[in-house]
Design a protein around this motif. Structure first.
Motif, short mmCIF file in Angstrom:
data_model
loop_
_atom_site.label_atom_id
_atom_site.label_comp_id
_atom_site.label_asym_id
_atom_site.label_seq_id
_atom_site.Cartn_x
_atom_site.Cartn_y
_atom_site.Cartn_z
N UNK A 1 0.83 -1.19 0.00
CA UNK A 1 0.00 0.00 0.00
C UNK A 1 0.87 1.25 0.00
N UNK B 1 2.36 4.82 -2.62
CA UNK B 1 2.67 5.45 -3.89
C UNK B 1 4.18 5.59 -3.89
N UNK C 1 -5.26 11.94 -7.18
CA UNK C 1 -4.95 11.57 -5.79
C UNK C 1 -4.20 10.24 -5.82
N UNK C 2 -3.05 10.21 -5.21
CA UNK C 2 -2.35 8.94 -5.06
C UNK C 2 -3.17 8.02 -4.18
N UNK C 3 -3.39 6.78 -4.62
CA UNK C 3 -4.20 5.88 -3.80
C UNK C 3 -3.36 4.75 -3.22
N UNK C 4 -3.79 4.31 -2.06
CA UNK C 4 -3.02 3.35 -1.27
C UNK C 4 -3.39 1.94 -1.69
N UNK C 5 -3.18 1.61 -2.96
CA UNK C 5 -3.50 0.27 -3.44
C UNK C 5 -2.35 -0.23 -4.29
N UNK D 1 -5.88 7.96 -8.53
CA UNK D 1 -7.25 8.14 -9.00
C UNK D 1 -7.29 9.49 -9.70
N UNK E 1 -8.04 5.11 -13.28
CA UNK E 1 -6.91 4.75 -12.44
C UNK E 1 -5.66 4.83 -13.31
N UNK F 1 -16.94 -1.56 -3.92
CA UNK F 1 -16.00 -1.71 -2.81
C UNK F 1 -15.72 -3.20 -2.60
N UNK F 2 -14.58 -3.50 -2.04
CA UNK F 2 -14.19 -4.89 -1.82
C UNK F 2 -14.74 -5.37 -0.48
N UNK G 1 -14.44 -5.72 -6.85
CA UNK G 1 -15.29 -4.58 -6.47
C UNK G 1 -16.75 -5.02 -6.59
N UNK H 1 -15.15 -2.49 3.91
CA UNK H 1 -16.24 -1.93 3.10
C UNK H 1 -17.53 -1.85 3.91
N UNK I 1 -8.52 4.39 -0.28
CA UNK I 1 -7.59 5.03 0.64
C UNK I 1 -6.64 5.91 -0.15
N UNK I 2 -6.47 7.16 0.26
CA UNK I 2 -5.57 8.03 -0.50
C UNK I 2 -4.32 8.36 0.30
N UNK I 3 -3.26 8.55 -0.43
CA UNK I 3 -1.93 8.71 0.16
C UNK I 3 -1.68 10.18 0.47
N UNK I 4 -2.52 10.76 1.33
CA UNK I 4 -2.37 12.15 1.71
C UNK I 4 -2.53 12.28 3.21
#
Lengths: 322, 322
Positions: free
Chosen positions: A1, A3, A28-32, A40, A54, A113-114, A205, B9, B29-32
């Motif tokens: 998780x 970026x 937005x950097x996403x934690x995936x 995103x 994405x 959502x998962x 998802x 979720x 989840x965003x990396x901020x």
């Protein structure tokens, strides 16, 4: 998780301008993603309807030569109405571009959502969708070898060594004998397709009981469909304490077979394949465990969770997949 | 940059159901955010128009008793047409809720990206927006003490100690004398407002030269407007090599004064305040540096960057703010 790479707004805007999606509006950097960086992205769209995507930057583990397979498979399945994100091609038609020496791809955003605690109705839907993907992949023109096959799992565990495995858990080295048995399995006579091969709930998802997206196809390969089903079974049908969720298991198999009936040969092989599938996750988790310093801020996944699933399939596999 | 807490979720859907925004459609989840976890949330909306939000979970550094100030200020400024995200209140009217013992707030999503290499037109717009925020905050009913004031900066540096500071850079302990001088400054006679106090480019969303959002108000406090302008100047007007960007500095001040003219007292004080502002970032970066293990995977920000800005303001501050 994480970026892994910082991309500035100006660099992102310049990249997005290569795609027919309108100007960049948000990123937005996403934690995936464990092996890539993801953002995103929102753009104004070409028809001034906002659009979301994405953006994936491939950081490691992924071979550049595999990208046409991965991204082509998404396009192929998406065109056949499977719920997978299609790849957005740039204005020159390319599915990926190079940026700072790394490959990047712009991929359709899908809602959903998962599930963390899947229910039977969701397992049914996932089985159904998996079978549809298998069917739709039959006329896909590319192929890719499974780099996480049973032979590789054994090599990985042997590479760790008994002593290191025992340092994780004294019982762990006992998995080496079953891993050798799994590596001997010949699955080449089973019906084949392009398979996801890593369909954990994290990679699905959903909105309620509807599958809105299968994602993260970066272990996808050509292989036996029964292996994909076994991986999905091992990933979905146990609770957090490791107890088998009978209702989910039944629902997953029923959903799958509502689209594609398993043949006798597959049913006979499934108990062995399911045990092999657990060994794959034991091997990769053991390797990650040993690679991760004790004091790292990362949560290590316990390989013993899948050892207990191996024992479950060893005892009950014949009944479950009868 | 992290998501510190995992929210499933089901847990997210249950939380979102407390707000009048329609059902949950997506959550990433965003990396901020360094002191909280954030998710980019999409819902179906109440009127079946999709809507997006930032869900923030407050993890550390933020005192619960400060939340009414932070979130109330967003609502106050947003209602006065300042480009800040408003807080979405739950069905009972609360601006934040508790989840697993932590406060969470649902905040309006704003478009825009943060410039990495700001241009003069952008600096002008940011100056203009900052002055509007200062003006709009005049009738806000709450107040909050600056917890990162010049006195605290000195205490922080003294807390590190000369030896530890010297371990970062042999020249760093020399900042202690200026830090003592800054701590002696009395800014109480300068015009006051609610101030952002941390308006780095990261905390500004823009589309071209238009400011679409000021975000991350978690250092906001009651204080002298000139301090906010000085922080913004120190944060925006130097390039990556530390060179002063004259055009940006001029534009920022011109933009600010197009809305609110600085008075003579503020102009006289600004060179000292700007030096104090650099000491704030020297102190917090030095503390973070010493708190972060050498082998941590986190990029440490070099406090010496702001030491060089201190020298710049010491030599040229009187000209710049004349």
């Amino acid at each position: 998780m994480a970026v892994y790479t910082h991309l500035g707004a100006e660099e992102l805007a310049e990249l997005i301008a290569h795609y027919p999606v309108g100007p960049l509006v948000s990123a937005k950097g996403i934690a995936e993603g464990v092996s890539n960086s993801n953002w995103l992205i929102e753009t104004a769209g070409e028809d001034s309807q906002g659009a979301r995507f994405i953006l994936t930057m491939y950081e490691r583990r992924i071979e550049l030569e595999d990208l046409p397979y991965f991204l082509g498979l998404l396009d192929h399945l998406s065109a056949r109405n499977c719920p997978v994100p299609r790849t957005i091609h740039d204005r020159q038609g390319a599915a990926f571009r190079m940026l700072d020496g790394k490959a990047v791809a712009l991929i359709e955003f899908l809602p959903g959502v998962s599930p963390s605690q899947p229910e039977a109705g969701q397992a049914y839907a996932v089985g159904e969708t998996l079978a549809k993907v298998h069917a739709a992949s039959q006329d896909f023109g590319l192929s890719r070898e499974n780099t996480m096959g049973f032979g590789q799992n054994l090599a990985c565990l042997e590479g760790c060594g008994s002593n290191a495995l025992a340092s994780i858990d004294p019982d762990l080295p006992q998995i080496l004998a079953p891993a050798r048995a799994a590596a001997e399995l010949d699955l080449s006579a089973l019906p084949q397709a392009q398979i996801h091969a890593d369909l954990f709930p994290d990679n699905v998802l959903m909105l309620g009981d509807k599958v809105t997206g299968l994602i993260d196809f970066y272990f996808a390969c050509s292989g036996p469909m029964a292996l994909d089903l076994a991986v999905t079974h091992a990933a979905w049908c146990f609770d957090q304490d490791g107890a088998y969720l009978h209702g989910l298991g039944e629902a997953l198999l029923a959903g799958y077979q509502s689209v594609r009936q398993l043949d006798r040969q597959e049913k006979n092989a499934l108990p062995q394949i399911a045990k092999g599938a657990t060994i794959r996750f034991i091997a990769s988790r053991a390797e990650d465990w040993l690679d991760t310093p004790d004091d790292a801020l990362v949560t290590r996944k316990d390989p013993m969770q899948f050892v207990s699933r191996w024992h479950f399939y060893n005892e009950h596999g014949a009944d479950i997949f009868a």
